[in-house]
Scaffold this motif. Structure first.
Motif, PDB file in Angstrom:
ATOM      1  N   THR A   1      39.164  23.285  44.946  1.00 24.74           N
ATOM      2  CA  THR A   1      40.546  24.247  45.031  1.00 24.74           C
ATOM      3  C   THR A   1      40.623  24.842  43.687  1.00 24.74           C
ATOM      4  OG1 THR A   1      41.767  22.140  44.331  1.00 24.74           O
ATOM      5  CG2 THR A   1      41.516  22.565  46.710  1.00 24.74           C
ATOM      6  N   SER A   2      39.671  24.854  42.716  1.00 24.71           N
ATOM      7  CA  SER A   2      40.013  25.393  41.418  1.00 24.71           C
ATOM      8  C   SER A   2      39.942  27.057  41.709  1.00 24.71           C
ATOM      9  CB  SER A   2      38.695  25.163  40.690  1.00 24.71           C
ATOM     10  OG  SER A   2      38.665  23.806  40.032  1.00 24.71           O
ATOM     11  N   PRO A   3      40.786  27.676  41.303  1.00 20.42           N
ATOM     12  CA  PRO A   3      41.147  29.036  41.447  1.00 20.42           C
ATOM     13  C   PRO A   3      39.978  29.992  40.741  1.00 20.42           C
ATOM     14  CG  PRO A   3      42.471  28.576  39.842  1.00 20.42           C
ATOM     15  CD  PRO A   3      41.944  27.300  40.061  1.00 20.42           C
TER      16      PRO A   3
ATOM     17  N   HIS B   1      46.706  35.716  44.430  1.00 18.80           N
ATOM     18  CA  HIS B   1      47.390  34.996  45.243  1.00 18.80           C
ATOM     19  C   HIS B   1      46.316  33.807  45.792  1.00 18.80           C
ATOM     20  CE1 HIS B   1      49.679  38.888  45.784  1.00 18.80           C
ATOM     21  NE2 HIS B   1      50.705  37.998  45.747  1.00 18.80           N
ATOM     22  N   SER B   2      47.127  32.784  46.282  1.00 16.96           N
ATOM     23  CA  SER B   2      46.243  31.676  46.757  1.00 16.96           C
ATOM     24  C   SER B   2      47.141  30.991  48.010  1.00 16.96           C
ATOM     25  CB  SER B   2      46.028  30.607  45.628  1.00 16.96           C
ATOM     26  OG  SER B   2      47.318  29.838  45.458  1.00 16.96           O
TER      27      SER B   2
ATOM     28  N   MET C   1      50.010  32.361  42.768  1.00 21.70           N
ATOM     29  CA  MET C   1      49.601  30.989  42.260  1.00 21.70           C
ATOM     30  C   MET C   1      48.520  30.730  41.279  1.00 21.70           C
ATOM     31  SD  MET C   1      52.247  28.842  42.206  1.00 21.70           S
ATOM     32  CE  MET C   1      51.048  27.326  41.925  1.00 21.70           C
ATOM     33  N   ALA C   2      47.376  31.383  41.958  1.00 24.02           N
ATOM     34  CA  ALA C   2      46.166  31.158  40.991  1.00 24.02           C
ATOM     35  C   ALA C   2      46.071  31.421  39.881  1.00 24.02           C
ATOM     36  CB  ALA C   2      44.979  31.989  41.748  1.00 24.02           C
ATOM     37  N   ARG C   3      47.209  32.439  39.208  1.00 22.69           N
ATOM     38  CA  ARG C   3      47.406  32.638  37.972  1.00 22.69           C
ATOM     39  C   ARG C   3      47.934  31.436  37.122  1.00 22.69           C
ATOM     40  NH1 ARG C   3      50.236  38.503  36.901  1.00 22.69           N
ATOM     41  NH2 ARG C   3      48.220  39.041  38.394  1.00 22.69           N
ATOM     42  N   ILE C   4      49.284  31.320  37.748  1.00 16.27           N
ATOM     43  CA  ILE C   4      50.067  30.217  37.143  1.00 16.27           C
ATOM     44  C   ILE C   4      49.278  28.759  37.161  1.00 16.27           C
ATOM     45  CG2 ILE C   4      51.322  29.594  39.173  1.00 16.27           C
ATOM     46  CD1 ILE C   4      53.780  29.322  37.292  1.00 16.27           C
TER      47      ILE C   4
ATOM     48  N   SER D   1      50.663  23.591  43.697  1.00 11.69           N
ATOM     49  CA  SER D   1      51.329  24.472  44.769  1.00 11.69           C
ATOM     50  C   SER D   1      52.700  23.548  45.190  1.00 11.69           C
ATOM     51  CB  SER D   1      50.382  24.679  45.696  1.00 11.69           C
ATOM     52  OG  SER D   1      49.366  25.640  45.422  1.00 11.69           O
ATOM     53  N   LEU D   2      52.232  22.278  45.151  1.00  9.66           N
ATOM     54  CA  LEU D   2      53.350  21.480  45.663  1.00  9.66           C
ATOM     55  C   LEU D   2      54.538  21.345  44.749  1.00  9.66           C
ATOM     56  CD1 LEU D   2      51.479  18.387  47.211  1.00  9.66           C
ATOM     57  CD2 LEU D   2      52.739  20.186  48.462  1.00  9.66           C
TER      58      LEU D   2
END
Length: 562
Positions: free
Chosen positions: A7-9, A359-360, A385-388, A396-397
């Motif tokens: 799940t690594s972006p 985005h993710s 979210m991938a950026r943050i 994400s949670l």
């Protein structure tokens, strides 16, 4: 370098993100350091709420930084993209043509529904026979069982026909499994997995929740699916190891992954997860398009029953599949999955003629949360979210929890929160420090904050190296008798260094914020849990931490911080 997981972006080039605001911090020369301040090295900025002000890039004077005591130099928020990768362009039936078409297609839709149901049942029964008595699921399916699965694969083609995909345009050919053991594809609808099941019969990587879907769960088990729980680090690591094992063994089917991790509207390519790229095998990208005029077939932010109904009531649905040239990892990229994923993503985006965004799946979670809480414009709460995640390692949670907190602040239809609602939710008394906390987030200095500012600011404070140690010191100040609990009176004594006129109701409000288990007393776990969920609140302890002479134990803790 940390070990990469599924799940690594996919990180985009940092040069493409320009911050909206640049913050610089200046010290006043005439401020007198407190006792604690005098013990700090000069590299730590002095904290005083009458100085330490920041300036934005236009030179406008702004409020002091209330987190200087944590060595925060402020933060910036990257500009938002205007692309919404999840919005279906035709969520509603509109226009006389569509209405007439649906009416004319209703009898056809009934016949298609019968064909769909019959194909699903026959395919399910054939799969049950193929799986009967098969115990050794760690090895490839025997040849005779694979031949039985051809019945299910033909049924899958009939299912595509029932959805209106009478013919499917293909460009290029799939490479042999020995050459390209891994294939990746963009993900627009639930149609692609059905097509790939018929066309390639690969091993797929899927969420554990798919196993419980009636009929479908049994069929995908025959594909020797690799299950993964995207929120479990252990599950992700096991999935990556299994992908490596099967890709390395030619007796297994090729491995198919949708690296975006969710469906989009096909108008953009969102960040890639790295599971397909860690093994370093050659990859064949496949792109799917759904040309349309009146009906967007993407499974974006639209319900599945509505999408299926619209598909059944079309004369024909168009689908194009293009097999792109193989991408061979260089020796360097075999060791760097991020670079390999970036290269693959660029090739797919170029072939699709779409942009790439950060985005993710986390953005879809935020979108669904905002819609669930009946926000007028739920899409404005997406933050890429991938950026943050790459900047602050916020999951994400955790982002959804921050959104829940933000939405309790009553944002207006444009998604902005005013100071009084911000202070109300965080139980902060209106005062200079509270204004500074709000001003820290209000980068544009327009008297309101957005969710993106709230999330970036909270994540920035939470991930500061000194944050946890400051929490330790703050609790030590509250726990005056050393019993690992803080009473309401002890909390009030500490907070009166920050809020000079604090009444009992205001103390009770803050105490309730920290007493997360509502047992009438604040434990150390309560205190830390509250500050992890509300990291901005740590600023209310800064006056006490900076002005009080500490004991020897406190001095040792301070040395650890410094």
């Amino acid at each position: 370098m940390a070990e990469l997981d599924i799940t690594s972006p996919l990180l985009s080039s940092p040069s493409s993100y320009q911050p909206q605001t640049v913050l610089t911090v200046h010290d006043d020369q005439d401020s007198e350091p407190s006792n604690l301040q005098s013990s700090l090295p000069t590299t730590i900025l002095h904290q005083n709420h009458n100085h330490g002000r920041t300036h934005n890039e236009n030179g406008h004077h702004s409020s002091p930084n209330p987190y200087e005591f944590l060595r925060s130099g402020g933060f910036s928020v990257p500009a938002s993209t205007t692309v919404d990768p999840f919005r279906n362009e035709t969520p509603f039936i509109s226009g006389i043509y569509e209405v007439i078409k649906i009416v004319l297609c209703l009898p056809i839709a009934l016949a298609r529904l019968v064909l769909f149901g019959a194909s699903l049942v026959v395919g399910y029964m054939a799969t049950k026979v193929a799986l009967a008595g098969w115990r050794d699921k760690q090895n490839p399916m025997p040849k005779w069982r694979c031949r039985l699965m051809w019945v299910t694969r033909v049924c899958a083609r009939f299912i595509l026909f029932s959805f209106g995909y009478h013919w499917i345009r293909r460009k290029g050919k799939p490479a042999p499994r020995e050459i390209a053991p891994v294939v990746v594809s963009n993900h627009v609808s639930y149609i692609e997995p059905i097509f790939y099941f018929y066309e390639l019969f690969p091993t797929i990587v899927a969420s554990e929740s798919h196993d419980s879907i009636p009929f479908v769960g049994t069929i995908i088990r025959a594909m020797q699916v690799i299950y993964v729980n995207r929120f479990s680090p252990t599950s992700r690591k096991n999935a990556v190891n299994e992908i490596k094992r099967r890709a390395s063994c030619n007796v297994f089917p090729r491995v198919l992954l949708f690296p975006e991790g969710t469906t989009t509207n096909g108008k953009a390519l969102i960040s890639f997860q790295l599971g397909a790229f860690i093994a370093g095998h050659p990859i064949q990208p496949i792109i799917v398009r759904y040309p349309h005029v009146h009906f967007d077939q993407s499974w974006g932010f639209i319900s599945l029953p509505k999408l299926m109904f619209r598909m059944f009531t079309q004369f024909h649905n168009f689908m194009e599949v293009e097999y792109l040239p193989l991408i061979m990892p260089s020796d360097h990229q075999k060791q760097n999955a991020v670079r390999f994923a970036e290269r693959t993503g660029r090739a797919m985006a170029s072939a699709l003629n779409v942009v790439q965004t950060s985005h993710s799946y986390g953005d879809l979670m935020l979108l669904m949360k905002a819609a669930q809480l009946q926000q007028e414009k739920p899409w404005i709460y997406m933050v890429e979210m991938a950026r943050i995640e790459s900047l602050y390692h916020i999951s994400s949670l955790e982002a959804v929890d921050f959104l829940d907190k933000f939405l309790s602040m009553n944002p207006d239809p444009s998604g902005c929160v005013k100071p009084h609602d911000f202070l109300r939710v965080l139980q902060l008394k209106a005062c200079t420090l509270s204004e500074e906390i709000f001003g820290f987030l209000d980068l544009e200095k327009n008297g309101s904050i957005t969710f993106k500012q709230f999330l970036f600011g909270s994540a920035h404070v939470l991930k500061l190296p000194l944050f946890r140690q400051a929490c330790e010191l703050a609790f030590a100040e509250c726990d005056t008798d050393g019993d690992n609990f803080c009473t309401k009176k002890e909390l009030a004594d500490v907070l009166r260094h920050t809020f000079r006129e604090l009444d009992d109701d205001e103390v009770q409000g803050l105490f309730n914020l920290f007493d997360t288990d509502n047992d009438g007393r604040m434990s150390r776990d309560d205190f830390f849990y509250c500050l992890r969920k509300n990291p901005l609140v740590i600023a209310i302890f800064s006056p006490r931490l900076l002005r009080k002479n500490l004991s020897k134990a406190g001095d040792k803790m301070l040395e650890d911080i410094v």
